[in-house]
Design an enzyme around this catalytic site. Structure first.
Site, PDB file in Angstrom:
ATOM      1  N   HIS A  61     -12.979 -78.454 -57.377  1.00 14.56           N
ATOM      2  CA  HIS A  61     -12.256 -77.351 -56.749  1.00 14.56           C
ATOM      3  C   HIS A  61     -10.830 -77.338 -57.294  1.00 14.56           C
ATOM      4  CE1 HIS A  61     -11.262 -80.850 -54.306  1.00 14.56           C
ATOM      5  NE2 HIS A  61     -10.306 -80.175 -53.674  1.00 14.56           N
ATOM      6  N   HIS A  63      -7.728 -77.659 -55.922  1.00 10.56           N
ATOM      7  CA  HIS A  63      -6.563 -78.342 -55.374  1.00 10.56           C
ATOM      8  C   HIS A  63      -5.945 -79.210 -56.471  1.00 10.56           C
ATOM      9  CE1 HIS A  63      -7.762 -77.846 -50.872  1.00 10.56           C
ATOM     10  NE2 HIS A  63      -7.018 -76.850 -51.312  1.00 10.56           N
ATOM     11  N   ASP A  65      -4.726 -82.152 -56.843  1.00  7.17           N
ATOM     12  CA  ASP A  65      -5.092 -83.540 -57.115  1.00  7.17           C
ATOM     13  C   ASP A  65      -6.424 -83.662 -57.849  1.00  7.17           C
ATOM     14  OD1 ASP A  65      -6.319 -82.602 -54.764  1.00  7.17           O
ATOM     15  OD2 ASP A  65      -6.502 -84.602 -53.899  1.00  7.17           O
ATOM     16  N   HIS A  66      -7.065 -82.515 -58.131  1.00 14.11           N
ATOM     17  CA  HIS A  66      -8.330 -82.540 -58.858  1.00 14.11           C
ATOM     18  C   HIS A  66      -8.265 -81.830 -60.210  1.00 14.11           C
ATOM     19  CE1 HIS A  66     -10.864 -84.131 -55.501  1.00 14.11           C
ATOM     20  NE2 HIS A  66      -9.796 -83.723 -54.834  1.00 14.11           N
ATOM     21  N   HIS A 139     -15.433 -77.488 -47.705  1.00 13.92           N
ATOM     22  CA  HIS A 139     -14.020 -77.845 -47.765  1.00 13.92           C
ATOM     23  C   HIS A 139     -13.160 -76.628 -47.438  1.00 13.92           C
ATOM     24  CE1 HIS A 139     -10.663 -80.339 -48.663  1.00 13.92           C
ATOM     25  NE2 HIS A 139     -10.360 -79.781 -49.828  1.00 13.92           N
ATOM     26  N   ASP A 207     -13.960 -84.278 -50.948  1.00 15.34           N
ATOM     27  CA  ASP A 207     -13.410 -83.127 -50.243  1.00 15.34           C
ATOM     28  C   ASP A 207     -14.500 -82.278 -49.593  1.00 15.34           C
ATOM     29  OD1 ASP A 207     -11.490 -84.072 -52.275  1.00 15.34           O
ATOM     30  OD2 ASP A 207     -10.222 -82.515 -51.438  1.00 15.34           O
ATOM     31  N   HIS A 266     -11.573 -91.597 -53.005  1.00 10.92           N
ATOM     32  CA  HIS A 266     -10.725 -90.520 -52.504  1.00 10.92           C
ATOM     33  C   HIS A 266     -10.062 -90.925 -51.186  1.00 10.92           C
ATOM     34  CE1 HIS A 266      -9.490 -86.369 -51.425  1.00 10.92           C
ATOM     35  NE2 HIS A 266      -9.507 -86.186 -52.734  1.00 10.92           N
TER      36      HIS A 266
END
Length: 305
Positions: A61, A63, A65-66, A139, A207, A266
């Site tokens: 996805h 976000h 941090d990914h 999520h 997530d 995570h």
């Protein structure tokens, strides 16, 4: 065989000694990467599997941090000498997001090919050595879990080949090339092979809440890598609000999906000592381990009885 490396175990932000969650898979020297948060290429460099051979990058996805580590990694892949196309897989909007990030790495010596997951996207997706299945997670934004499977063809059946009248000199060729022509007739590999043998699979999910479809999606994999954002069950309401999972919920998925092994990853930045809560997961699914930076394993095909 399938080599797996959990490059990092952090969620939300990198910490001293804890990189953001990403997974690297290797088959016959070719690489698949899932997620690419800030600093991913640093821990990849420490692992030492190289960059040039990455054939596909799957993004769960959008976000930060990914995905925020992607521009630097794309440049590093180019500096390693890659010229052939690299495939990116992810939710709809992937090309828009990546092309925005590419404003700081506009010139790459190889093309990017995008597969945005939609209703018409094949499942699994085949990219080079990899068969990649996907499942919608639960999520705050559209997010996917991924599964990588290696299938194994059946053994060559001598009786089938002899019954067909296929000369021995062509047996190796039909297995290697998939088909061969002899005396005006085409023989395909499936005509001379036995039933498919058991394969191997690895699933990766971060997530998400532990919805039923994920349990079915991961069923039977040898390794399930799953988020454990919070260790203590007292954080369940927070997990629900933020659409994340507890250690116990990840273990429940692993148990329900009858997987071989569970690696938790995570972790919340506030979870400084995840080992204190490992027993919470192991009480539900005993074969649970904590993810660690560059934790690696090699998964072999099951032995035949």
């Amino acid at each position: 065989m399938l080599d797996i490396c959990l490059l990092g175990t952090g969620g939300m932000m990198p910490m001293p000694g804890r990189f953001l969650t990403a997974m690297l898979a290797r088959v016959n020297g070719r690489l698949l990467l899932i997620d690419c948060g800030e600093g991913t290429q640093v821990t990849m460099k420490m692992q030492g599997w190289g960059f040039k051979s990455i054939d596909v990058i799957c993004i769960t996805h959008f976000h930060a941090d990914h995905i925020s580590g992607l521009p630097g990694l794309l440049l590093t892949i180019g500096n390693a000498g890659r010229e052939v196309p690299l495939t990116l897989v992810g939710p709809q909007g992937l090309e828009y997001i990546v092309e925005g990030l590419r404003r700081i790495c506009p010139e790459l010596p190889y093309p990017l090919e995008y597969i945005e997951i939609g209703k018409d996207t094949p499942n699994p997706i085949k990219v080079g050595e990899f068969s990649i299945s996907y499942c919608l997670a639960d999520h705050m934004v559209r997010c996917y879990a991924y599964r990588v499977d290696l299938q194994r063809r059946g053994k060559f059946d001598i009786k089938k080949a002899e019954k067909l009248g296929l000369p021995k000199t062509l047996w190796g060729k039909v297995q290697k090339e998939g088909s061969v022509e002899h005396e005006g007739k085409v023989y395909t590999a499936d005509m001379v092979l036995g039933d498919a043998r058991a394969g191997i699979g690895v699933a990766y999910c971060t997530d998400s809440r532990p919805v039923d479809r994920l349990r079915d999606f991961i069923r039977g994999v040898q390794l399930f890598i799953c988020e454990g954002m919070y260790g203590e069950d007292e954080k369940k309401q927070k997990a629900k609000e933020n659409k994340h999972m507890l250690f116990s919920e990840a273990a429940g998925l692993a148990k329900g999906g009858e997987v071989g092994e569970l690696w938790l990853t995570h972790f919340s930045p506030a979870l400084n000592e995840p080992e204190l809560f490992l027993s919470v997961a192991q009480e539900i699914f005993p074969n649970t381990a904590l993810g660690e930076e560059r934790k690696s394993t090699t998964i072999l095909f099951p032995k035949e009885g």
